[in-house]
Enzyme design. Structure first.
Site, PDB file in Angstrom:
ATOM      1  N   LEU A 398      -3.974   4.645  -3.779  1.00  0.00           N
ATOM      2  CA  LEU A 398      -3.258   4.702  -5.055  1.00  0.00           C
ATOM      3  C   LEU A 398      -2.149   3.674  -5.147  1.00  0.00           C
ATOM      4  CD1 LEU A 398      -2.958   8.590  -5.269  1.00  0.00           C
ATOM      5  CD2 LEU A 398      -4.525   7.140  -6.548  1.00  0.00           C
ATOM      6  N   GLY A 401       4.211   1.826  -0.939  1.00  0.00           N
ATOM      7  CA  GLY A 401       5.654   1.736  -1.113  1.00  0.00           C
ATOM      8  C   GLY A 401       6.342   1.513   0.208  1.00  0.00           C
ATOM      9  N   PHE A 403       7.509   3.637   2.113  1.00  0.00           N
ATOM     10  CA  PHE A 403       7.060   4.656   3.059  1.00  0.00           C
ATOM     11  C   PHE A 403       5.753   4.251   3.717  1.00  0.00           C
ATOM     12  CE2 PHE A 403       4.853   8.475   4.263  1.00  0.00           C
ATOM     13  CZ  PHE A 403       5.837   9.345   4.695  1.00  0.00           C
ATOM     14  N   GLY A 404       4.857   3.678   2.936  1.00  0.00           N
ATOM     15  CA  GLY A 404       3.523   3.340   3.407  1.00  0.00           C
ATOM     16  C   GLY A 404       2.511   3.573   2.310  1.00  0.00           C
ATOM     17  N   PRO A 405       1.203   3.478   2.613  1.00  0.00           N
ATOM     18  CA  PRO A 405       0.167   3.641   1.592  1.00  0.00           C
ATOM     19  C   PRO A 405       0.005   5.100   1.167  1.00  0.00           C
ATOM     20  CG  PRO A 405      -0.832   3.360   3.750  1.00  0.00           C
ATOM     21  CD  PRO A 405       0.645   3.144   3.931  1.00  0.00           C
ATOM     22  N   VAL A 406      -0.505   5.285  -0.047  1.00  0.00           N
ATOM     23  CA  VAL A 406      -0.754   6.605  -0.615  1.00  0.00           C
ATOM     24  C   VAL A 406      -2.213   6.672  -1.046  1.00  0.00           C
ATOM     25  CG1 VAL A 406      -0.040   8.304  -2.329  1.00  0.00           C
ATOM     26  CG2 VAL A 406       1.614   6.652  -1.457  1.00  0.00           C
ATOM     27  N   LYS A 420       0.602  10.691   1.464  1.00  0.00           N
ATOM     28  CA  LYS A 420       1.427   9.560   1.907  1.00  0.00           C
ATOM     29  C   LYS A 420       1.219   9.374   3.407  1.00  0.00           C
ATOM     30  CE  LYS A 420       5.556   9.499  -1.065  1.00  0.00           C
ATOM     31  NZ  LYS A 420       7.030   9.643  -1.010  1.00  0.00           N
ATOM     32  N   ASP A 516      17.457   8.013  -6.237  1.00  0.00           N
ATOM     33  CA  ASP A 516      16.445   7.007  -6.580  1.00  0.00           C
ATOM     34  C   ASP A 516      15.615   7.457  -7.782  1.00  0.00           C
ATOM     35  OD1 ASP A 516      15.257   4.532  -6.285  1.00  0.00           O
ATOM     36  OD2 ASP A 516      13.714   5.261  -4.918  1.00  0.00           O
TER      37      ASP A 516
END
Length: 702
Positions: A398, A401, A403-406, A420, A516
């Site tokens: 999807l 970010g 954080f990493g891929p989703v 996530k 945020d």
């Protein structure tokens, strides 16, 4: 002999007395635009049956506007209360006809605490207290009744009330109690995140509808009443008992019978058709048959007694008796069975554990957090998530970010999820992971994204969320290929985000500042309800703490409050600033850091402030949503948005005040002061639209 001077003085005195007489010499039953009632003045109905004025409950110094029986007693019997949710702390209150035609209760500093809140009321109205105890607001020119207190009962039912059986489906996106919102045998509490529950001894008639927050089908009884099993005989039964519910707005359609409070239970018990009773000192006993409609939790309400089968009360006693009969050997046998059942019985989606048990050792700016408890958060197996996402295939990706891929996935039971996956190369992502586990596992609200669980196997760290089919808000605001949101939907989204913030700031177990808030972090479910997501940078406030600071400023330019971007200071007012930017983006349909006019580049805040000072706010509004019917409400939202983005935190309203402004509980808005601008040099933020149905956090350090 009366001299000319004496005569003039006498005439003056007479005029003064006559001028004051409407308030002090005669009883008035109405309030007009020229007559303001100040505490402790009262209005008395024409036949002197009821009074309207300010009162304090027993052993309480707070003041409320109410209606009570006109009796010569020390403690009046109050039958209706206006400002029950917003009391006065002193006797400075007034009740008047406001300039918009509504009847309002105001404090000494002119704050509106309660209003009849009639939209498009005419300017020329009169309020009148009738002998029935009904306070009515009348359009003076036509004599038409446009509002009445009988339509907003608050715990007492009077003889002349006409109670409606109509059931209104609760509007999506509103946590308020309408007439019949929760259906038959449902109880409504507007202060809860899920406002409807079933009465004890009842369960939802349609579980699917209740899960979708459509409660109008109501509840049905778990166990049949004993008197009903006796072929409906009206002799009653000792096997039925009454459950006491305190502080309730009693249901509609009650039958009235004179009687003392001690007599009501016996009278109801003798009649098998009687399923509930209450007592009102001004009426007597109230009885209900058939279905109970419109039961509400109300701090100014009455005690309500619900008839249930005796077995609904006796579980604990029966269990204790069984244990005693079984004896010591039986108790040991049960203990062994329970022990092994808990030992080997697994949850469908994993088990409850701590990160320490998972073998993880992690630290953050808060110190060692390897012992953070996941509480009741399910822990998914790695294989389960790998299968759900087709081994994390790129086709299911999807977005990515900080954080990493989703990834989008589907569990074996058909439920869609968004996963996530922490990037092993992301140090910031590790902190975000720990922060989300700490915070969001403890939070539950309809306007916060729901964390379903996590996975901490094979050196992987993953968070599993509910899947949001309508993506994130930024996709619909800034991508012309996506579906255009009309104004009603946009306003509902604004209110929903505000309610989510109110829960974080004031109503949750923890006081949390998100830090945020932006469109890509607002997810939209299947019914377009907004849900705040991404708590990786959120912070908990302890005790009376009202602000904090950090040496590392992480967030997204264009949405950060100036005190946070420049000095690292953040508070609830930082989130209010971000919310104000969001409001202006939703109204304009333009991104805050990419707003252009002619050849010069302005931020959205600069442009909005310029248009405000030039009295040309309409130019800011997205032309696709502007219509005569929505114009006033949209311009009010712009006004509120500018109040939220004022330069100084002390000038910004808190989120509870913002919601009152949005709902027009606060009618008059103050003039906004200098807006905090986002400098053009800060417009280097990436402008790609987030397709991540969970969230993509763009992190910019100072």
């Amino acid at each position: 002999m009366i001299t000319g001077k004496s005569l003039n003085s006498l005439v003056l005195c007479i005029l003064v007395v006559l001028y004051r007489c409407p308030l002090f010499c005669t009883s008035r039953d109405n309030i007009t635009a020229n007559l303001v009632i100040k505490d402790p003045q009262t209005v008395v109905s024409k036949g002197k049956h009821f009074k309207l004025g300010f009162f304090s409950p027993f052993n309480n110094s707070r003041r409320y506007l109410g209606i009570w029986y006109n009796q010569n007693v020390s403690e009046p019997t109050v039958v209706w209360v206006a400002n029950r949710d917003k009391a006065l702390n002193d006797s400075s209150g007034t009740v008047k006809i406001y300039k918009d035609g509504n009847i309002v209760v105001m404090s000494g500093d002119k704050e509106i605490l309660w209003s009849s809140n009639i939209k498009n009321a005419t300017m020329n109205t009169t309020a009148q207290l009738l002998d029935s105890g009904n306070l009515v607001l009348i359009e003076s020119s036509s004599g038409r009744k446009i509002w009445e207190s009988f339509k907003q009962p608050s715990g007492s039912f009077l003889a002349a009330m006409e109670i409606s059986r109509s059931i209104n489906v609760v509007e999506k996106g509103t946590t308020s109690c309408g007439n019949g919102t929760c259906g038959p045998f449902g109880i409504c509490d507007s202060k809860n995140s899920s406002i409807c529950t079933c009465l004890k001894g009842f369960y939802p008639k349609d579980d699917g509808e209740w899960k979708a927050e459509n409660w109008t089908s109501g509840c049905v009884r778990k166990k049949q009443l004993q008197c009903e099993t006796n072929n409906g005989s009206n002799g009653g039964s000792k096997e039925d008992r009454f459950l006491k519910l305190e502080m309730m707005k009693v249901p509609d359609n009650g039958d009235r019978l004179p009687g003392q409070e001690s007599e009501c239970e016996g009278l109801c018990m003798k009649n098998c058709s009687c399923i509930a009773y209450a007592h009102d000192s001004g009426i007597g006993c109230l009885f209900w048959t058939g279905s109970l409609i419109n039961i509400q939790k109300d701090s100014a309400g009455s005690d309500l007694f619900i008839r249930l089968a005796n077995s609904e009360f006796g579980h604990k006693k029966v269990f204790k008796l069984v244990i005693i009969i079984m004896g010591f050997d039986g108790l040991i046998s049960i203990s062994i069975i329970i022990f092994f059942s808990r030992k080997f019985m697994a949850k469908p989606r994993g088990s409850t554990m701590t990160l320490e048990q998972s073998g993880s050792t992690m630290t953050s700016e808060h110190g060692d957090i390897s012992n953070v408890s996941i509480e009741e958060l399910p822990v998914f197996k790695f294989e389960m998530l790998a299968n759900a996402t087709d081994n994390f295939h790129d086709a299911n990706k999807l977005g990515t970010g900080g954080f990493g891929p989703v990834y989008k996935g589907q569990l074996a039971n058909g439920r869609e999820i968004a996963t996530k996956r922490l990037s092993k190369a992301s140090a910031q992502g590790m902190k975000e992971f720990m922060n989300e586990v700490k915070l969001i596992s403890k939070l539950k609200h309809r306007n916060l994204v729901r964390l379903l669980g996590c996975s901490v196997e094979r050196g992987e760290k993953m968070l599993v969320y509910e899947y949001m089919p309508n993506k994130s808000l930024d996709a619909h605001l800034f991508d012309p290929s996506q579906e255009i949101l009309d104004w009603r939907l946009r306003f509902s989204i604004i209110e929903g985000i505000g309610r989510g913030l109110l829960y974080l700031h004031r109503d949750s177990r923890l006081r949390i500042v998100h830090r945020d808030l932006k469109p890509s972090n607002i997810l939209l479910d299947n019914d377009w309800n907004p849900k705040i997501s991404d708590f990786g940078m959120a912070r908990i406030f302890e005790g009376n703490q009202d602000h904090a600071s950090t040496v590392i400023v992480a967030g997204t330019y264009g949405y950060m409050a100036p005190e946070y971007a420049m000095k690292g200071i953040f508070s609830e007012k930082s989130d209010v600033f971000s919310f104000g930017v969001l409001m202006l983006e939703i109204v304009s349909g333009r991104r805050s850091t990419s707003f252009h006019e002619d050849e010069s580049s302005l931020s959205l805040l600069e442009y909005a402030w310029k248009r405000w000072n030039e009295d040309d706010v309409v130019a800011l509004i997205d032309a696709r949503i502007l219509s005569p019917s929505s114009r006033a409400e949209i311009m009010r939202c712009i006004h509120i948005g500018l109040l939220c983005v004022q330069k100084l935190p002390k000038d910004r309203p808190n989120i509870s005040v913002v919601l009152s402004m949005l709902s027009s509980e606060i009618v008059e808005l103050p003039e906004p002061k200098q807006t905090a601008f986002t400098a053009s040099s800060q417009q280097r933020q990436k402008r790609s639209i987030s397709l991540n149905n969970v969230t993509l956090t763009e992190v910019d350090a100072r």
